[in-house]
Design an enzyme around this catalytic site. Structure first.
Site, mmCIF file in Angstrom:
data_model
loop_
_atom_site.group_PDB
_atom_site.id
_atom_site.type_symbol
_atom_site.label_atom_id
_atom_site.label_comp_id
_atom_site.label_asym_id
_atom_site.label_seq_id
_atom_site.Cartn_x
_atom_site.Cartn_y
_atom_site.Cartn_z
ATOM 1 C CG PHE A 128 20.778 -5.251 24.539
ATOM 2 C CD1 PHE A 128 21.163 -3.946 24.252
ATOM 3 C CD2 PHE A 128 21.392 -5.900 25.609
ATOM 4 C CE1 PHE A 128 22.140 -3.301 25.010
ATOM 5 C CE2 PHE A 128 22.377 -5.252 26.370
ATOM 6 C CZ PHE A 128 22.747 -3.951 26.079
ATOM 7 C CG ASP A 215 22.137 -12.818 24.611
ATOM 8 O OD1 ASP A 215 22.042 -13.149 25.810
ATOM 9 O OD2 ASP A 215 22.536 -11.697 24.242
ATOM 10 C CE LYS A 244 20.886 -8.079 32.175
ATOM 11 N NZ LYS A 244 21.064 -8.023 30.733
#
Ligand SMILES: *Cc1c(COP(=O)(O)O)cnc(C)c1O
Length: 390
Positions: A128, A215, A244
């Protein structure tokens, strides 16, 4: 509920009014233990005094200037991140998807500069990377992509945790210039690769002159018990993306690079109006300092190991539980059946958890959680899962 919002989320029936540490209070004054941290964002919990102070002080003097000018806090933050990653340069943006867009652009330009006119990037099944057109094309989920075709070209998908698959692409596809992977797949279901995977990826990238791009949007900033998850295996990437938890809830992303990858961009290649503004940088600087001062990296590693072990014990022999796996404070419980309903049951018990990939209960608790709260929480979750599977 208003009709004035676009229909992009199926929300749980609760509204939070304020927070303090690991706790959130809803509009009726009920308290909840937050084990998902705003999807891995509030690593220092809610309302951390250091972050709040940094935001307030910065807001009181200067929020935004644009990148037409030098920004002192942005320069300081870049140095702080580069030191912790032992990498060279940082580009700041506002989200994980944007950080990955920057990485994808670096890979493509790197490819063009070495004469590959249609550069391809390898991505993984279960991966993702975000919801923009390029990052949803890099994402493995059909649900994320469906309806948004044509997808962005130039991605080659391989099974995750499979070095042989990468080697086969290396033999057959001369257009590949980079690999983009999560060091642990988050949305894909807390998939932790074998110990030899990242070192193997590093070696294959070196043999083929590919950029290794990780990532770390979900895994980074201490969550896995290292500043960045790749540090566990010492296989340093050429490019790493963060977002995040970087500024504990103030929107911020970063694309970090070293070596040749760090010099691909030049003025005009890429940009962001908001990226790295004084407000976000102040919050992120407070986050980095607090993680160091409170030794939260060690806490994430040790507390996470105890939580996973306790949860594992609590679920021992429960039929329907396929595995309990964790790395630091990134913990997943895989069931043999869809379990979205557990989230609502947990909410009714005052616990905020999440389910990803349909049947994996995911915990991303704040790094500041204390031992007794953590142990009580996993006992409660063990009980809920036991009941759900019964
Ligand atoms: C959340 C996430 C993203 C997307 O981040 P946004 O800030 O929502 O754009 C990208 N990659 C990973 C691994 C993520 O967990």
């Amino acid at each position: 509920m208003t009709d004035a919002l676009m229909n992009t989320y199926s929300r749980l029936p609760v509204t939070f009014e304020h927070g303090d540490g690991v706790w959130l209070w809803d509009t009726s004054g009920r308290r909840y233990l937050d084990l998902i941290s705003g999807i891995g964002v509030c690593g220092l919990g809610h309302n951390h005094p250091r972050v709040t102070q940094a935001i307030c002080e910065q807001a009181g003097s200067l929020v935004h200037t644009s990148n037409l000018y030098r920004i002192e806090k942005q320069e300081q933050l870049a140095v702080q991140i580069a030191q912790r990653a032992q990498m060279d340069r940082v580009f700041f943006c506002n989200s994980g998807a944007e950080a990955n867009e920057a990485a994808i652009k670096i890979a493509r330009k790197f490819g063009h500069e070495k004469g590959v006119d249609a550069p391809h990037i390898i991505v993984a099944e279960g991966g993702f990377h975000g919801r923009t057109l390029a990052t949803l094309s890099a994402t493995a989920s059909r649900k994320v992509q469906a309806g948004f075709e044509p997808l962005v070209k130039g991605f080659v998908r391989v099974p995750y945790n499979d070095l042989g698959a990468l080697e086969r692409v290396a033999r057959n596809n001369p257009y590949v210039v980079a690999v983009l992977l999560e060091p642990i797949q988050g949305e894909g279901g807390i998939n932790i690769p074998g110990d030899d995977y990242l070192p193997g990826v590093r070696a294959i990238c070196e043999e083929n002159d590919w950029l290794m791009m990780l990532d770390e949007v979900q895994t980074g900033m201490g969550r896995t018990g290292q500043w960045f998850a790749w540090q566990q295996r010492g296989s340093s990437p050429d490019v790493m993306t963060l977002a995040k938890a970087l500024a504990n809830g103030v929107p911020m992303g970063a694309c970090v690079a070293r070596g040749r990858a760090a010099s691909v961009f030049s003025p005009g290649s890429h940009g962001s109006t908001f990226g790295g503004n004084p407000l976000a940088c102040s919050a992120a600087l407070a986050v980095l300092e607090t993680i160091d001062e409170m030794r939260l990296i060690t806490r994430a590693r040790e507390l996470g190991a105890r939580m996973s072990a306790t949860l594992s014990d609590a679920l021992q022999g429960v039929r329907g539980v396929l595995s309990v796996r964790g790395c630091g404070l990134m913990i997943g419980v895989e069931l043999d059946r869809p379990c979205a309903g557990v989230v609502l049951t947990a909410l009714e018990h005052g616990l905020l958890i999440n389910v990803t990939a349909g049947r994996v209960i995911r915990l991303l608790p704040p790094l500041i959680m204390d031992e007794s709260e953590a142990m009580a929480a996993v006992q409660d979750i063990g009980g809920l899962v036991r009941k759900f599977c019964a």
